[in-house]
Design an enzyme around this catalytic site. Structure first.
Site, PDB file in Angstrom:
ATOM      1  N   THR A  14      58.918  10.890  40.539  1.00 50.61           N
ATOM      2  CA  THR A  14      57.853  11.221  41.483  1.00 50.61           C
ATOM      3  C   THR A  14      56.664  10.275  41.369  1.00 50.61           C
ATOM      4  O   THR A  14      56.238   9.678  42.362  1.00 50.61           O
ATOM      5  CB  THR A  14      57.365  12.663  41.223  1.00 50.61           C
ATOM      6  OG1 THR A  14      58.496  13.526  41.272  1.00 50.61           O
ATOM      7  CG2 THR A  14      56.361  13.096  42.268  1.00 50.61           C
ATOM      8  N   VAL A  15      56.135  10.115  40.170  1.00 48.54           N
ATOM      9  CA  VAL A  15      54.904   9.331  40.018  1.00 48.54           C
ATOM     10  C   VAL A  15      55.169   7.840  40.207  1.00 48.54           C
ATOM     11  O   VAL A  15      54.386   7.128  40.852  1.00 48.54           O
ATOM     12  CB  VAL A  15      54.231   9.603  38.648  1.00 48.54           C
ATOM     13  CG1 VAL A  15      52.947   8.821  38.513  1.00 48.54           C
ATOM     14  CG2 VAL A  15      53.944  11.101  38.497  1.00 48.54           C
ATOM     15  N   GLY A 136      45.963  14.745  37.130  1.00 50.81           N
ATOM     16  CA  GLY A 136      46.510  13.993  38.265  1.00 50.81           C
ATOM     17  C   GLY A 136      45.527  12.982  38.819  1.00 50.81           C
ATOM     18  O   GLY A 136      45.189  12.004  38.148  1.00 50.81           O
ATOM     19  N   ILE A 138      42.342  13.310  39.399  1.00 51.86           N
ATOM     20  CA  ILE A 138      40.938  13.552  38.998  1.00 51.86           C
ATOM     21  C   ILE A 138      40.540  12.546  37.919  1.00 51.86           C
ATOM     22  O   ILE A 138      41.235  12.432  36.910  1.00 51.86           O
ATOM     23  CB  ILE A 138      40.775  14.978  38.449  1.00 51.86           C
ATOM     24  CG1 ILE A 138      41.240  16.014  39.475  1.00 51.86           C
ATOM     25  CG2 ILE A 138      39.346  15.234  38.026  1.00 51.86           C
ATOM     26  CD1 ILE A 138      41.307  17.428  38.922  1.00 51.86           C
ATOM     27  N   GLY A 189      58.744  22.685  44.895  1.00 46.42           N
ATOM     28  CA  GLY A 189      58.740  21.498  44.043  1.00 46.42           C
ATOM     29  C   GLY A 189      57.552  21.425  43.094  1.00 46.42           C
ATOM     30  O   GLY A 189      57.332  20.424  42.436  1.00 46.42           O
ATOM     31  N   GLU A 192      59.246  22.939  37.623  1.00 51.69           N
ATOM     32  CA  GLU A 192      60.550  22.421  37.217  1.00 51.69           C
ATOM     33  C   GLU A 192      61.565  23.569  37.164  1.00 51.69           C
ATOM     34  O   GLU A 192      61.187  24.740  37.120  1.00 51.69           O
ATOM     35  CB  GLU A 192      60.445  21.818  35.805  1.00 51.69           C
ATOM     36  CG  GLU A 192      59.369  20.780  35.626  1.00 51.69           C
ATOM     37  CD  GLU A 192      59.698  19.474  36.320  1.00 51.69           C
ATOM     38  OE1 GLU A 192      60.891  19.140  36.420  1.00 51.69           O
ATOM     39  OE2 GLU A 192      58.762  18.799  36.776  1.00 51.69           O
ATOM     40  N   ASP A 203      51.870  22.616  28.566  1.00 51.29           N
ATOM     41  CA  ASP A 203      51.404  21.422  29.279  1.00 51.29           C
ATOM     42  C   ASP A 203      49.875  21.366  29.291  1.00 51.29           C
ATOM     43  O   ASP A 203      49.275  20.325  29.002  1.00 51.29           O
ATOM     44  CB  ASP A 203      51.958  21.457  30.714  1.00 51.29           C
ATOM     45  CG  ASP A 203      51.420  20.331  31.564  1.00 51.29           C
ATOM     46  OD1 ASP A 203      51.867  19.186  31.383  1.00 51.29           O
ATOM     47  OD2 ASP A 203      50.526  20.590  32.400  1.00 51.29           O
ATOM     48  N   LYS A 207      47.217  18.558  27.447  1.00 55.58           N
ATOM     49  CA  LYS A 207      46.087  17.907  28.115  1.00 55.58           C
ATOM     50  C   LYS A 207      44.774  18.219  27.405  1.00 55.58           C
ATOM     51  O   LYS A 207      43.889  17.351  27.305  1.00 55.58           O
ATOM     52  CB  LYS A 207      46.039  18.361  29.576  1.00 55.58           C
ATOM     53  CG  LYS A 207      47.242  17.867  30.393  1.00 55.58           C
ATOM     54  CD  LYS A 207      47.364  18.601  31.711  1.00 55.58           C
ATOM     55  CE  LYS A 207      48.534  18.072  32.544  1.00 55.58           C
ATOM     56  NZ  LYS A 207      48.869  18.963  33.685  1.00 55.58           N
ATOM     57  N   GLY A 304      51.459  15.407  41.695  1.00 55.74           N
ATOM     58  CA  GLY A 304      51.937  14.839  42.954  1.00 55.74           C
ATOM     59  C   GLY A 304      52.049  13.339  42.862  1.00 55.74           C
ATOM     60  O   GLY A 304      51.365  12.699  42.069  1.00 55.74           O
TER      61      GLY A 304
END
Lengths: 431, 431
Positions: A14-15, A136, A138, A189, A192, A203, A207, A304
């Site tokens: 994706t990324v 993401g 930010i 989506g 996962e 997660d 972070k 995203g």
């Protein structure tokens, strides 16, 4: 750096796809900003035969052979977007040893092996950049490292996991159960197939370790965080929250006390007028309290292809511009000392309790008796006989400030009453 | 740079004092971040005898003599915090010609003379930094210049003036008239004795010119902005806004169209669920729409000694760290071309109208007739005979999208009806 900057891209999911899209769509714009052309010259993938939604114009070499990928050194910056731990660790350390700059979005790796990799990068005088690892699109990494760097940070509170926030928002706004909201997140989506990292708070906790490092210049060992996920969240409490003027969010938080740092990830009640209470769906937001700036809030899409790709590209451009000034710790002295980690059980805050009880006389008196015994002062009590639930009737207490250890002890004692039909539910209330 | 970095401080008012406070309070912390000691070595003031709330430990030389201040060149970075145009222009250009870096918070100067000063700084290869010029403690300059630099910016919407936002918030939340809210802002130190720059939208417009430059690499001449202030705002419209699910805010906005940029500062209705509608009091917020990141919002204190001082210090530290890489335009090519400035009258949006009319038959039909004539489609009409006002009864229309020029023409025609008792009030509605 040369006129054409070559990227070796590890991982084309994706990324990685987002990064390539931006490089193509904004090619002229990036030239205006940097004076350079940035191309992807080779890509490491797992499956060479998988159809790709987009192929870079630069016609990169595709390989599924890690050694081949690393041996060809005709590139300037490694971009690691594989995820996971072992292979990324191996690829990143080799790139650093070759004297190459690295950009990664891998929060798990940074939370577990960040110290080692940053020390290695500093020793080899290359950059290890990671704006995309938190929030993401930010710009929180650069903000903590540079814009707010003159501040002593009092606290950071963040909504750092878009999947969890999406699930809680759908539960609250559409009245979905946790299971249905999770299913919907997976269909869209956002989550996962194995959503454990998101819904168990892992997660967000990865972070948080990165944010603590950037804000305080100290290592907070992942295993010392207090982590609670949202799997157990019941629609009943979300509805009580609404009725009482709150909203339930999964928060990642660190607070500086005089004797150390207190950090954790957990679901909590936010008052409706709290700025983070307005952050809905897959959005992320981070509230930093600095001793000079006061509160600063950054909000945007937490995941995203394009938002995260944008942050990866900001790092690439930063490395191109500040090629010689690439210590990415934000500190001149040693930022790798371990933080003094305070016990979350000593945290004092307001609390929400829901007791699921048999409807019989004396229950309220027994509950409030235990609260008094543990010195927890009740601010509000709600008992609604008409509320229909699977198990008896709910009684809700809001308390004044008390330590988590008082609350835990009180709940343990209360859960032993024979009129208690389900384990008592409890959430901290953020002020 | 040397181990001790010396600041020449021009102006020792609110922000200068804030800077000195942070340098003292966070001295050890700044040493951790930079490896340097930052001291203020000389200060230019207007009045040598004025008592100062704080004096730097470095015992700087105080002078009220501009020539003396400039001739002593034993300093590394000029920090200009005087405000106004002529003297700051003179001091900053001389410092640049001496080959010194400059940090300023002076939005008026940058909006009017930014091109000239940045070109001079580029020619002399020194930095001209200005994080504190927009949004106080909010890191919007660095964010546009670096973190979001790979994005083509679709639009920027900002609440950029804390005084105006404070006044509108007090009117809305406390029901104060404009005059009372302004008086209260002055008593609390948010508004100057002469509040014209704030309430006429000039200050926000200066800041908008700077944001446009950073986002688009083009000069938007100040005089081409469409600027409307808040002096005329009536409590009646603020209350109608509330009733209709909106809130009135002073917005600074730029939108990229296919043929140029449309930019202005004006009061507008925000829907209650718009993220900027939650930004209350003296806070500022900026919403940037990038073609990769999507919406990114930054929010914080838009003014004040410590927040603004924090941004000044971030610039100083940035100059210390990136001493040799100090082009502060964020562009490698020429960012000084004039933007193609589009006529605001061609902007299409939804609208709010309030007509103040004599209560007689046929009025509604005449009003809606003119709307139809100018092709403005009415979405909602409210007529309340019981509403008591100084002049007749109010009729409120919300329209579907229409161009500002249609709306202006319709209002001009409507204002000529003999049943219209006051000039018609109109606000754009932000979607």
């Amino acid at each position: 750096m040369k006129e054409v900057v070559k990227i070796a891209l590890a991982g084309f999911g994706t990324v990685g796809t987002g990064l390539v899209k931006i490089l193509m769509e904004n090619k002229d714009w990036i030239k205006r900003r940097t004076g350079k052309e940035i191309i992807v010259s080779q890509i490491l993938v797992k499956n060479l035969n998988k159809p790709r939604p987009i192929i870079p114009q630069s016609e990169p070499i595709f390989t599924n052979n890690v050694d081949e990928f690393l041996q060809n050194k005709d590139w300037d910056i490694l971009v690691e977007l594989i995820g996971g731990l072992e292979l990324p660790y191996q690829i990143i350390s080799k790139a650093i040893l070759f004297g190459k700059h690295v950009v990664t979005a891998n929060k798990a790796l940074l939370a577990i092996k960040g110290k080692e990799l940053l020390q290695l990068a500093n020793a080899k005088n290359v950059g290890l950049y990671f704006e995309a690892s938190v929030g993401g699109g930010i710009p929180i990494v650069q903000t903590l490292k540079e814009s707010l760097c003159a501040n002593k940070v009092t606290s950071i509170s963040g909504i750092l996991n878009g999947t969890a926030n999406y699930i809680l928002t759908e539960m609250s706004q559409q009245g979905l159960s946790f299971d249905l909201a999770l299913k919907q997140a997976q269909e869209k989506g956002y989550a996962e197939a194995d959503p454990a990292l998101d819904i168990d708070g892992i997660d967000a906790a990865h972070k948080l370790v990165i944010l603590i490092f950037l804000a305080y210049g100290e290592i907070y060992p992942f295993e010392k965080l207090w982590i609670k996920g949202i799997k157990q969240v019941d629609l009943l409490d979300i509805n009580f929250a609404k009725e009482l003027g709150y909203i339930l969010k999964l928060i990642a938080q660190v607070q500086r006390e005089s004797n150390g740092l207190r950090a954790g990830v957990f679901p909590a009640f936010f008052p409706n007028n709290h700025i983070l209470s307005k952050v809905d769906g897959a959005f992320n937001a981070i509230l930093v309290q600095g001793n000079a700036t006061g509160p600063v809030v950054l909000c945007g899409q937490g995941a995203g292809d394009l938002p995260t790709g944008s942050s990866v590209l900001a790092d690439i451009i930063s490395l191109i511009k500040h090629n010689s000034q690439i210590n990415n710790t934000g500190f001149k002295d040693d930022p790798f000392q371990q933080a003094k980690c305070l016990d979350f059980m000593d945290w004092e805050c307001k609390h929400y309790f829901r007791f699921q009880v048999k409807d019989k006389p004396g229950v309220l008196s027994s509950l409030s008796g235990v609260m008094g015994e543990y010195n927890i002062s009740i601010a509000q009590a709600i008992q609604k006989t008409q509320t229909k639930t699977k198990q008896g009737v709910p009684i809700v207490f809001l308390s004044h400030r008390a330590k988590l250890k008082q609350v835990t002890a009180a709940i343990n004692k209360i859960n032993e009453f024979d009129f208690i039909l389900e384990p008592t539910i409890h959430y901290p209330i953020i002020e």
